[in-house]
Design an enzyme around this catalytic site. Sequence first.
Site, PDB file in Angstrom:
ATOM      1  N   ASP A 130       0.732  -0.927   0.100  1.00 35.43           N
ATOM      2  CA  ASP A 130       0.282  -0.287  -0.193  1.00 35.43           C
ATOM      3  C   ASP A 130       0.680   1.327   0.296  1.00 35.43           C
ATOM      4  O   ASP A 130       2.324   1.154   0.392  1.00 35.43           O
ATOM      5  CB  ASP A 130      -0.694  -0.062   1.049  1.00 35.43           C
ATOM      6  N   ASP A 132       0.436   5.501   1.865  1.00 37.56           N
ATOM      7  CA  ASP A 132      -0.361   5.717   1.976  1.00 37.56           C
ATOM      8  C   ASP A 132       0.498   7.027   2.046  1.00 37.56           C
ATOM      9  O   ASP A 132       1.410   7.248   2.081  1.00 37.56           O
ATOM     10  CB  ASP A 132       0.008   5.157   3.798  1.00 37.56           C
ATOM     11  N   ASP A 207       3.370   4.025  15.524  1.00 40.75           N
ATOM     12  CA  ASP A 207       3.687   2.806  16.713  1.00 40.75           C
ATOM     13  C   ASP A 207       5.190   2.420  16.849  1.00 40.75           C
ATOM     14  O   ASP A 207       5.654   2.724  18.071  1.00 40.75           O
ATOM     15  CB  ASP A 207       2.556   1.306  16.373  1.00 40.75           C
TER      16      ASP A 207
END
Length: 526
Positions: A130, A132, A207
């Site tokens: 992906d 982003d 994170d």
Amino acid sequence: MQHSHSEGSEQKKPQLPSNDFLDGLDPAPQRSGEPDPEPAHDPSDEKSARHSESTVDPAESDPNLGSLMSSDSEGVQEPVILERGDHGISRRKIDRDAINALYRMIEQGHVAYLVGGAVRDLMIGKTPKDFDIATDATPRKIKRIFRNCRLIGRRFRLAHLYYHGGKILEVATFRSSGEADEVVREGEMIHRDNVYGTPVEDSLRRDLTINGLFYDISNFTVIDYVGGVKDLRDGVVRMIGDPDRSFHEDPVRMLRAIRHAGRTGFRLADETVAAIERCREQILKANPARLLEEFYKDLGSGHARNYFQTLQRHRLLDLLMPAVSEWIEDSKVFDQWLDALDRLDGLVAAGQRVHQAMGIAALIAPELLSRLNPLIHPKSPSSQLPKSVRDGINRVLRQLKVYRRDEDRLINGLRGLAAVHRCTEQGQWSSNAKNSPWARDSIEILYILLGPENRRAELLEQARSFPEAQLPPARVRRRRPGRSAEARQDGPESPSTSSTAESDASGPPKRRRRRHRKRSSGPSEG
């Protein structure tokens, strides 16, 4: 229980592609006269030249956004910036639509970066799944810029850009993680209703350090506020900020840290391991449906063996799946379990599309192998599974809260094991088995459990051309004709009402006349 395993039980380390970025902090400078590694006639070069001079400040591009930014980023040390020749990222490996979206937002006066796992994978030589984007533009402004944009989310609005073939690019506004925006949601873990922030704040709220990197396409640099570049080179998975606080806010982050360690072959940082040991009980507070989706991701990732082996090593498996943890206490059964997960990874690595129900079969392989004889040599031609088999697998299915549709597909595949086993003994597909809806799932389960021997690999390859199993659609209750909504709400008719209806029904039924509208005559002539 901790195992001391043989070589076959050791955790496999994924092989990363060779990449100059991983060779050292200061790669050899490019010699004068050498060609640029980027394509000579890349149409985005003209756009990049217009934006490589400076980077737009978020507050300048959007005054309203500047008022919403918190002051958490004050005092943060200067970022590490890797120039074009130091990080090894090539635009050839970035999705063309993502490149165009980045340049389009920059042309509108906004800051826009490629973020997260895409930057991480590009820097270690892997192909991202992906792409982003993070920007200082608010969701409403993103929607004005892109006609193919839809806004989603409640607590924090995200923009999805839709492209041909079902491709979606996610664009998010920089978020803040200041203490002023913390909320406690009733009955759940601590979450944060994020407000808009700066690139520094956005990187600090992520994170993992290796997921907190930004790629600025306007000047081809990688921006690092969290130490992700060093951890990538050292092969370390480390939480951003205090890991104990992070795991208490969202226990699923423990699984994410273990996932990235398994997929990249990196080691978990010492403080992250210690925090997992202290906070492991918090995983029981996570939403079961979310945990199941996380397990589905890892079963289909091609790194299931490393992932679940690491869960077992850090004593999370006995909390999440006590039945599986109990089965693999025996070292022989443990090795059989790893072999089944290894064969599942092999199918995924070969590019095969494996349904998540087959991943569950690999996860419960110890129980299935212990009950395999009644499955492939049933005493009666009954279509039902033996009760002992059903009770054994139900323990895990209930612990994982597996969806009913996936449970039904797994059960149907197990029912066909006897017929498929006879085909492997004969070395070919029978006409009945070939035309059955469960043949493909059954041979996949048998391959995962027993391996490619006895022509199972050959029959599995042939089964790829078979139609995939389709569960029958759910039955839809039809309304009884002739009953109005009022009658349905009143419930069943009383005896007096029904008798009256019967008496009225005697004799020929009366036909209702249709009322026809009178046609209006046209204007009179003359």
